[in-house]
Design an enzyme around this catalytic site. Structure first.
Site, short mmCIF file in Angstrom:
data_model
loop_
_atom_site.label_atom_id
_atom_site.label_comp_id
_atom_site.label_asym_id
_atom_site.label_seq_id
_atom_site.Cartn_x
_atom_site.Cartn_y
_atom_site.Cartn_z
N GLY A 1 -1.98 -1.04 6.38
CA GLY A 1 -1.90 -2.06 7.43
C GLY A 1 -3.03 -3.06 7.31
N THR B 1 0.85 -1.21 0.00
CA THR B 1 0.00 0.00 0.00
C THR B 1 0.88 1.25 0.00
OG1 THR B 1 -1.64 -1.19 1.33
CG2 THR B 1 -1.83 1.21 1.26
N GLY C 1 -6.21 -3.87 7.00
CA GLY C 1 -7.34 -3.04 6.59
C GLY C 1 -8.63 -3.28 7.35
N ARG D 1 -11.69 -9.90 -1.60
CA ARG D 1 -11.44 -9.13 -0.36
C ARG D 1 -10.92 -7.74 -0.67
NH1 ARG D 1 -6.90 -6.40 1.98
NH2 ARG D 1 -7.27 -6.21 4.21
N VAL D 2 -11.51 -6.72 -0.05
CA VAL D 2 -11.06 -5.33 -0.20
C VAL D 2 -10.76 -4.79 1.18
CG1 VAL D 2 -11.75 -3.01 -0.94
CG2 VAL D 2 -12.43 -4.99 -2.29
N GLY D 3 -9.65 -4.09 1.33
CA GLY D 3 -9.28 -3.51 2.62
C GLY D 3 -9.76 -2.08 2.75
#
Lengths: 171, 132
Positions: free
Chosen positions: B53, B1, B55, B29-31
């Site tokens: 970090g 990130t 998420g 999966r999305v943070g």
């Protein structure tokens, strides 16, 4: 207010002194410095904070050292899916994308969503289609892939007890 | 990130975050990075924030917006608000870091992991980068 400030990050994780090779340490610092140069030059010239943060993030998206754009980590299926967001504090306008696979600079696509759509958040194939329709630069999936990230995925998949990078080893 | 926050000479702030997510992620999966208010937020009345970090924790705490709200509603400094939220994250078992800058030009970072790639530069400060 006459001064300006730019702060950047390239990800946090379990990297500790001695874990990163000297070459990786130097590459990370050089990538950060390049991003500061790109954003700082805009601010130094009186440009906007919005342009500066987009420019700094674009530099890091192109740098395989960082987990964004080129050099992103792999999903369990061996693909690369990028997420990004941008927000302008002066009007609290915002744009965001998730799960994009064929757009070179996800942060610029997020800005295009903010500026030229009625939405804030687009996801998946629809977001990539929006990018093509709005002329946001495309990139083949191979552009994003690096040998080191593939190795990291193989390492994690070889250890079924660690289904994904919950330890943020590759933050 | 990766992320960037800035305040320009007109006093406007902005934030941007971009990520490939977590190695080995599944099921779409999305943070927090693309979630406005969790991993990315900017408000001229308070600050611009970008997070990195684990998420899921940043989403549950709404970290980026919470920092701006605490600054705007309680008068907390950017530094103190950042520190409070990373501490709260740690209490929940979350790991990560964030960068923030206020319209007054004060930039900060805070993290509870061994390392965070980071850098800053300003009209009155030379560029500096760090990892550990």
């Amino acid at each position: 207010m006459t001064g300006w400030t730019l702060v950047i990050h390239g990800g946090s994780g379990s990297m500790t002194r001695g874990v990163l090779s000297t070459a990786d340490d130097n590459a990370g610092r050089a990538g950060l410095a390049a991003a500061l140069d790109a954003g700082g030059d805009i601010l130094r010239g009186g440009g906007s904070a919005l342009d500066a943060v987009e420019a700094a993030v674009r530099v890091m998206e192109d740098d395989p050292v960082f987990n964004a754009g080129r050099g992103s980590v792999f999903t369990a299926e061996g693909r690369i899916e990028c997420d990004a967001a941008i927000m302008d504090g002066s009007g609290r306008t915002a744009g965001a994308v998730a799960g994009v696979r064929t757009t070179r600079h996800p942060v610029s696509l997020a800005r295009e969503v903010m500026t030229n759509s009625a939405h804030v958040f687009l996801a998946g194939a629809g977001a990539d289609s929006f990018a093509r329709a709005h002329g946001v630069e495309a990139a083949e999936p191979a552009w994003f892939e690096t040998v080191e990230r593939r190795r990291q995925l193989d390492e994690i998949l070889a250890n079924p007890d660690a289904p994904f990078d919950s330890g943020m080893k590759y933050g | 990130t990766v992320g960037a926050v800035a305040v320009d000479s007109a006093g406007h702030v902005a934030a941007a975050t971009s990520t490939g997510g977590l190695t080995g992620k599944r099921w779409g999966r999305v943070g927090d990075s693309p979630l406005i208010g969790a991993g990315t937020y900017a408000d001229d009345r308070a600050a611009a924030v970008s997070c990195t970090g684990a998420g899921e924790f940043f989403i549950r705490l709404g970290v980026a917006h919470e920092i701006c709200a605490r600054i705007r509603l309680t008068g907390l400094s950017v530094d103190d608000a950042a520190r409070e939220m990373i501490a709260e994250l740690g209490v929940m078992g979350g790991k990560g870091g964030l960068i923030a800058v206020g319209p007054d030009g004060v930039g900060t970072w805070n993290f509870n992991t061994p390392g965070m790639y980071r850098g800053r530069v300003s009209s009155h400060r030379q560029a500096e980068v760090a990892i550990y």
